[in-house]
Design an enzyme around this catalytic site. Structure first.
Site, PDB file in Angstrom:
ATOM      1  N   CYS A  60       0.951  -1.143  -0.126  1.00 24.16           N
ATOM      2  CA  CYS A  60       0.098  -0.003  -0.019  1.00 24.16           C
ATOM      3  C   CYS A  60       0.959   1.074   0.115  1.00 24.16           C
ATOM      4  O   CYS A  60       1.169   2.008   1.068  1.00 24.16           O
ATOM      5  CB  CYS A  60      -1.115  -0.047   1.097  1.00 24.16           C
TER       6      CYS A  60
ATOM      7  N   CYS B 192      -5.666   2.185  -4.509  1.00 27.71           N
ATOM      8  CA  CYS B 192      -5.105   2.950  -3.343  1.00 27.71           C
ATOM      9  C   CYS B 192      -6.220   3.949  -2.977  1.00 27.71           C
ATOM     10  O   CYS B 192      -6.009   4.972  -3.451  1.00 27.71           O
ATOM     11  CB  CYS B 192      -3.609   3.387  -3.562  1.00 27.71           C
TER      12      CYS B 192
END
Length: 409
Positions: free
Chosen positions: A164, A339
């Site tokens: 991430c 994201c």
């Protein structure tokens, strides 16, 4: 010495990738003999930890017993894998036992290398040093956000690869939004120190993020990599193009460097990077056709996110079943990653992209324009995605994630 046994499919890792792939395979072939090798008692919804650090989620809602997510009918081998013997179609286990297989799926995740930053491990969770990359520390992040009323708050990001890639700045934006609402943002010097050369890897999303950087008065330091922390003295040392710089802090949110698990990096399955050496489309190993890899431990050049796993699991399920049947792969992964960048409480820039930084939106732009902050994207992240994770992805339901056809090479 442990015992030896054999299964049609052995999956290394009971995280998002391993569980989702097992569930997808069982949906297609009920009764398939699958063993999952996983030593942990618990399974975490890691994308929720940013929200814990921002005071939105309670950490308890992000963790469940591993037994509750194991697909019905799989054999859970509750110990660690210590090595791979692909020539023998076997893996070795911590107790000295071996597991043989017809097909192996490698999904052990990525290792957080806290030790690569001098002085960090002894001060984590105290002295104003925290990280949303650990479930036990994310609540401390929120505690610090609430108690910091002045001084300097630093948010760091190490060199890639990390899982991430947006998380380091998500935590910062949520903190800044809280400070803005509390009326103290003007008294806090906020710094984002990123080892990389750009704010975010996909250029289309940078303008919206830069608006928030300016709105919150954040000082951007690119090419700045955290190398040492002195917690009691509240000093952080960064390596920059000019050498080293030591700065004081009142709050420091650290993202650790990340590497392939050692037992994978040392094995015949590893690429030079240490990650599982797979074809980036079929996710089949480049040297051993009966081995597949996905998730954060894969060598594919995609963003390492749970959203990527959601798309990869069906591809591996289809191609691994074909391998069991003596056939070649037909499904392809396009590098999709997502994201959801939490730029303020209630708004998200929903970054969705495939290989090469190509935009890959799941929704029409009239509904959600991912390049702009949107309330609907926040609802998706806060309400819908956790539910889809537990009730969809881990159960083999492939909503918005069916296996694509093979991409032309």
């Amino acid at each position: 010495m442990g015992s030896s046994s054999k299964h049609s499919v052995v999956i290394i890792g009971g995280g998002a990738a391993g569980i989702a792939t097992a569930a997808s395979m069982l949906k297609r072939r009920p009764g398939l003999d699958i063993a999952i090798v996983e030593p942990s008692d618990t399974h975490a919804y890691q994308p929720g930890w940013t929200m814990v650090g921002g005071g939105v989620f309670d950490v308890a809602t992000t963790i469940r017993p591993m037994a509750s997510v194991m697909p019905k009918g799989v054999t859970w081998v509750k110990q660690a894998c210590t090595g791979f013997r692909p020539e023998d179609k076997a893996v070795t286990l911590a107790d000295g036992g071996t597991l043989a297989y017809d097909v192996l799926i490698v999904a052990p995740g990525i290792r957080l290398a806290w030790e690569k930053i001098a002085g960090l491990e002894v001060t984590l969770g105290q002295n104003g040093v925290t990280s949303n990359y650990r479930a036990d520390l994310a609540p401390y992040t929120w505690e610090l956000v609430q108690t910091t009323r002045g001084g300097r708050a630093i948010f760091s990001q190490p060199p890639m690869p990390i899982k991430c890639a947006g998380a380091p700045q998500k935590s910062m934006y949520l903190a800044c939004d809280h400070w803005r609402r509390a009326g103290v943002l003007g008294d806090i010097e906020v710094e984002f120190r990123n080892a990389g050369a750009v704010l975010f890897g996909v250029a289309d999303y940078v303008p919206a993020l830069m608006e928030y950087v300016e709105k919150y008065g954040i000082h951007l330091h690119l090419g700045s990599s955290l190398v040492a922390v002195d917690g009691p003295a509240r000093l952080a040392t960064f390596k920059t193009g000019e050498g080293e710089e030591t700065v004081s802090f009142d709050m420091l949110h650290v993202v650790p460097p990340q590497v392939a698990p050692q037992f994978l990096a040392d094995s015949p399955l590893a690429a030079p990077s240490g990650f599982t050496d797979v074809d980036q489309h079929t996710l089949q190993h480049v040297r051993y056709p009966y081995v597949f890899g996905l998730g954060d431990a894969g060598s594919m050049p995609n963003a390492k996110t749970a959203a990527a796993v959601r798309k990869q699991a069906p591809v591996v399920a289809v191609n691994a079943l074909r391998q069991l049947d003596g056939k070649g792969p037909t499904a392809g992964y396009d590098g999709y990653g997502s994201c959801p960048l939490t730029v303020e409480r209630g708004k998200i820039v929903l970054a969705e992209f495939a290989y090469g930084g190509k935009l890959a939106p799941s929704f029409p732009t009239w509904l959600i324009d991912g390049t702009k902050p949107a309330r609907l994207s926040w609802m998706l992240k806060a309400d819908l995605l956790p539910w889809i994770y537990w009730n969809g992805m881990l159960k083999g339901r492939e909503w918005l994630a069916g296996p694509g056809g093979l991409i032309a090479q």
